[in-house]
Design a protein around this motif. Structure first.
Motif, short mmCIF file in Angstrom:
data_model
loop_
_atom_site.label_atom_id
_atom_site.label_comp_id
_atom_site.label_asym_id
_atom_site.label_seq_id
_atom_site.Cartn_x
_atom_site.Cartn_y
_atom_site.Cartn_z
N GLU A 129 0.83 -1.20 0.00
CA GLU A 129 0.00 0.00 0.00
C GLU A 129 0.87 1.26 0.00
OE1 GLU A 129 -3.81 1.58 2.53
OE2 GLU A 129 -3.43 -0.59 2.45
N ILE A 130 0.43 2.26 -0.75
CA ILE A 130 1.12 3.55 -0.85
C ILE A 130 0.09 4.66 -0.71
CG2 ILE A 130 3.01 2.70 -2.31
CD1 ILE A 130 1.44 3.93 -4.75
N ASP A 131 0.57 5.90 -0.64
CA ASP A 131 -0.34 7.05 -0.64
C ASP A 131 -1.09 7.09 -1.96
OD1 ASP A 131 0.54 7.87 1.87
OD2 ASP A 131 2.04 9.24 1.04
N ARG A 132 -2.28 7.63 -1.94
CA ARG A 132 -3.05 7.79 -3.17
C ARG A 132 -2.28 8.68 -4.13
NH1 ARG A 132 -7.66 9.50 0.36
NH2 ARG A 132 -8.41 7.56 1.24
N VAL A 139 -6.19 10.77 -5.63
CA VAL A 139 -5.75 11.46 -4.42
C VAL A 139 -6.91 11.84 -3.50
CG1 VAL A 139 -4.67 13.60 -3.56
CG2 VAL A 139 -3.59 12.31 -5.40
#
Length: 170
Positions: free
Chosen positions: A150-153, A158
């Motif tokens: 998982e990563i930031d949007r 976003v």
């Protein structure tokens, strides 16, 4: 007894794989089987999320260079699809990934994913990103099992509260 049963299952699986292999075909946007699969995907997503949280692709404005599609066939049926689209010279996005309900858990998704990852790696991308939704727990589990974290949007996702973004180094 259990050992014999496992041996028999392996034999059946091997014979089935030979008899009904998963066949992957590169296709252009607008392919009739692709259109049907994408419609099924959209219909499914609209049951889970509000319209503004479903990220579709406008097939009318795409060229084959923009998005590379693949369809999986099993039992002579179009059963799944996926695509990759360049983000930048180093990163590519996995898009429109779908397998029909009645063909899940038969290795189709894994074959599509391996094919698209290989294609991306051969084109010198080193990172594959994707977006899925928080209601698609099976998809999240599948991606984690295949090495995605998982990563930031990112990008158009976003501000989407239901988006879960992930990536994998190729």
């Amino acid at each position: 007894m259990q050992k014999r049963y496992l041996k028999l299952l392996k034999k059946i699986w091997k014979e089935r794989a030979i008899m009904n292999p998963i066949i992957l075909m590169d296709v252009k946007s607008g392919h009739p089987d692709l259109n049907k699969l994408l419609q099924k995907l959209d219909d499914y997503l609209y049951t889970l999320y509000p319209t503004e949280e479903v990220f579709t692709i406008d097939l009318e404005t795409l060229s084959i260079r923009d998005v590379q599609f693949v369809i999986a066939y099993l039992d002579e049926q179009a059963v799944g699809c996926g695509a990759i689209k360049e983000i930048n010279k180093d990163e590519i996005e996995l898009k429109r990934f779908f397998v029909r309900d009645d063909y899940r858990n038969q290795g189709v998704a894994g074959e599509i994913l391996k094919n698209l990852e290989k294609k991306a790696k051969n084109q010198n991308y080193y990172l594959m990103k994707l977006e899925t939704g928080d209601q698609q727990v099976e998809a999240i589990s599948f991606y984690r099992k295949n090495g995605y974290v998982e990563i930031d949007r990112f990008g158009e996702y976003v501000d989407c509260p239901s988006s879960i973004c992930m990536e994998k180094r190729l």
